[in-house]
Design a protein around this motif. Structure first.
Motif, mmCIF file in Angstrom:
data_model
loop_
_atom_site.group_PDB
_atom_site.id
_atom_site.type_symbol
_atom_site.label_atom_id
_atom_site.label_comp_id
_atom_site.label_asym_id
_atom_site.label_seq_id
_atom_site.Cartn_x
_atom_site.Cartn_y
_atom_site.Cartn_z
ATOM 1 N N TRP A 58 0.970 -0.725 0.111
ATOM 2 C CA TRP A 58 0.456 0.345 -0.045
ATOM 3 C C TRP A 58 0.712 0.979 0.231
ATOM 4 O O TRP A 58 1.019 2.345 -0.614
ATOM 5 C CB TRP A 58 -0.897 -0.094 1.191
ATOM 6 C CG TRP A 58 -2.213 1.450 0.971
ATOM 7 C CD1 TRP A 58 -2.682 1.767 0.490
ATOM 8 C CD2 TRP A 58 -1.450 1.979 2.543
ATOM 9 N NE1 TRP A 58 -2.877 2.864 0.723
ATOM 10 C CE2 TRP A 58 -2.679 2.651 2.355
ATOM 11 C CE3 TRP A 58 -0.509 2.606 3.061
ATOM 12 C CZ2 TRP A 58 -2.690 3.949 3.132
ATOM 13 C CZ3 TRP A 58 -0.827 3.377 4.422
ATOM 14 C CH2 TRP A 58 -1.943 4.540 3.812
ATOM 15 N N VAL A 59 1.929 1.512 1.056
ATOM 16 C CA VAL A 59 3.237 2.645 0.899
ATOM 17 C C VAL A 59 3.397 2.789 -0.200
ATOM 18 O O VAL A 59 3.886 4.227 -0.787
ATOM 19 C CB VAL A 59 3.595 2.472 1.832
ATOM 20 C CG1 VAL A 59 4.699 3.867 2.162
ATOM 21 C CG2 VAL A 59 2.769 2.300 3.560
ATOM 22 N N ASN A 60 4.212 1.628 -1.012
ATOM 23 C CA ASN A 60 5.040 1.548 -2.167
ATOM 24 C C ASN A 60 4.616 1.838 -3.570
ATOM 25 O O ASN A 60 4.548 2.925 -4.125
ATOM 26 C CB ASN A 60 6.021 0.724 -2.378
ATOM 27 C CG ASN A 60 6.570 0.634 -1.245
ATOM 28 O OD1 ASN A 60 7.655 0.969 -1.663
ATOM 29 N ND2 ASN A 60 6.847 0.055 -0.183
ATOM 30 N N ASP A 61 3.472 1.202 -2.992
ATOM 31 C CA ASP A 61 1.841 1.666 -4.471
ATOM 32 C C ASP A 61 1.409 3.089 -4.467
ATOM 33 O O ASP A 61 1.204 3.811 -5.376
ATOM 34 C CB ASP A 61 1.469 0.405 -4.856
ATOM 35 C CG ASP A 61 -0.102 1.214 -5.667
ATOM 36 O OD1 ASP A 61 1.263 0.220 -6.519
ATOM 37 O OD2 ASP A 61 -1.249 1.358 -5.934
ATOM 38 N N ARG A 62 1.068 3.806 -3.415
ATOM 39 C CA ARG A 62 0.983 4.811 -3.711
ATOM 40 C C ARG A 62 1.660 5.895 -3.199
ATOM 41 O O ARG A 62 1.394 7.310 -4.596
ATOM 42 C CB ARG A 62 -0.025 4.801 -2.615
ATOM 43 C CG ARG A 62 -1.105 5.801 -2.133
ATOM 44 C CD ARG A 62 -2.643 5.711 -1.659
ATOM 45 N NE ARG A 62 -2.807 6.656 -1.296
ATOM 46 C CZ ARG A 62 -4.715 7.316 -1.447
ATOM 47 N NH1 ARG A 62 -5.205 5.986 -1.573
ATOM 48 N NH2 ARG A 62 -4.714 8.019 -1.891
ATOM 49 N N PHE A 63 2.434 5.912 -2.152
ATOM 50 C CA PHE A 63 3.654 7.346 -2.061
ATOM 51 C C PHE A 63 4.519 7.282 -2.804
ATOM 52 O O PHE A 63 5.069 7.995 -2.919
ATOM 53 C CB PHE A 63 3.630 6.564 -0.093
ATOM 54 C CG PHE A 63 2.150 7.565 0.431
ATOM 55 C CD1 PHE A 63 1.374 8.646 0.223
ATOM 56 C CD2 PHE A 63 1.568 6.239 1.026
ATOM 57 C CE1 PHE A 63 -0.034 8.726 0.054
ATOM 58 C CE2 PHE A 63 0.575 6.381 1.425
ATOM 59 C CZ PHE A 63 -0.231 7.705 1.461
ATOM 60 N N VAL A 64 4.929 6.187 -2.690
ATOM 61 C CA VAL A 64 6.803 6.265 -3.111
ATOM 62 C C VAL A 64 6.836 5.480 -4.624
ATOM 63 O O VAL A 64 7.680 6.427 -5.253
ATOM 64 C CB VAL A 64 7.448 4.441 -2.236
ATOM 65 C CG1 VAL A 64 9.162 4.231 -3.027
ATOM 66 C CG2 VAL A 64 7.507 4.912 -0.896
ATOM 67 N N PHE A 65 6.717 4.892 -4.951
ATOM 68 C CA PHE A 65 6.293 5.061 -6.779
ATOM 69 C C PHE A 65 5.961 5.308 -7.153
ATOM 70 O O PHE A 65 5.173 5.386 -8.354
ATOM 71 C CB PHE A 65 6.441 3.011 -7.679
ATOM 72 C CG PHE A 65 7.541 2.671 -6.293
ATOM 73 C CD1 PHE A 65 9.047 2.966 -7.080
ATOM 74 C CD2 PHE A 65 7.252 1.501 -5.399
ATOM 75 C CE1 PHE A 65 10.029 2.088 -6.667
ATOM 76 C CE2 PHE A 65 9.481 1.543 -4.916
ATOM 77 C CZ PHE A 65 10.007 1.248 -5.682
ATOM 78 N N LYS A 66 4.312 6.055 -7.253
ATOM 79 C CA LYS A 66 3.181 7.177 -7.541
ATOM 80 C C LYS A 66 2.140 6.164 -8.087
ATOM 81 O O LYS A 66 2.647 6.865 -9.654
ATOM 82 C CB LYS A 66 3.938 8.129 -7.923
ATOM 83 C CG LYS A 66 4.428 9.197 -6.711
ATOM 84 C CD LYS A 66 4.307 9.768 -6.524
ATOM 85 C CE LYS A 66 5.031 11.024 -5.291
ATOM 86 N NZ LYS A 66 6.325 10.624 -4.601
ATOM 87 N N GLN A 67 2.020 5.055 -8.155
ATOM 88 C CA GLN A 67 1.523 4.385 -9.252
ATOM 89 C C GLN A 67 -0.268 4.869 -9.676
ATOM 90 O O GLN A 67 -0.917 5.210 -8.854
ATOM 91 C CB GLN A 67 1.443 2.760 -8.996
ATOM 92 C CG GLN A 67 3.220 2.173 -8.523
ATOM 93 C CD GLN A 67 3.574 2.156 -10.015
ATOM 94 O OE1 GLN A 67 3.104 1.341 -11.095
ATOM 95 N NE2 GLN A 67 4.300 2.951 -9.568
#
Length: 145
Positions: A58-67
């Motif tokens: 959830w964090v990586n998809d939404r905030f880190v890699f901005k998918q």
């Protein structure tokens, strides 16, 4: 100066490290909390990893890699597959360092099994965080917003 700091916090690697720290906190909280209730370190590690994987996605998809929103189920499958590979590493380290050879770490922490578990978990998480960044960057998250 404020602009430089704001720009730093927009850099993907910095965001990944922040997300990684947050995921590690979730992982440690679950692992340490459950270890008081369930003495089977492999079961505790599996549960902690499962919850950490969902949080990390959830964090990586939404905030880190901005998918983009579209395609998230496939990304979740890829992400989970990549994390299962590193889960194997974590379970192997837990089995090796806590169950099989606790004296390796125990000699430094007065053979306190709680501390052995904590140190083994920390070692595993550092190795896993580095591996997961490269797997996420080049295998999972490719569709920028």
């Amino acid at each position: 100066m404020k602009n430089r700091i704001m720009k730093l916090f927009q850099h993907e690697v910095v965001l990944y490290l922040i997300a990684g720290v947050a995921t590690t906190i979730v992982y440690f909280a679950v692992r340490m909390g459950l270890f008081f209730l369930i003495s089977d370190v492999v079961t505790v590690t599996l549960i902690a990893n499962s919850l950490a994987i969902l949080f990390a996605f959830w964090v990586n998809d939404r905030f880190v890699f901005k998918q983009v929103t579209k395609g998230w189920p496939l990304r979740l499958v890829k992400f989970t597959s990549a994390r299962l590979a590193t889960l194997f590493l974590d379970v192997a380290l837990a089995w090796l360092l806590v169950d099989s050879f606790p004296q390796l770490i125990g000699q430094f922490v007065n053979n306190n099994i709680q501390m052995v578990n904590a140190v083994a978990a920390l070692i595993g998480q550092v190795l896993i965080m580095v591996s997961n960044y490269f797997l996420s960057k080049f295998f999972v998250f490719k569709d920028k917003k």
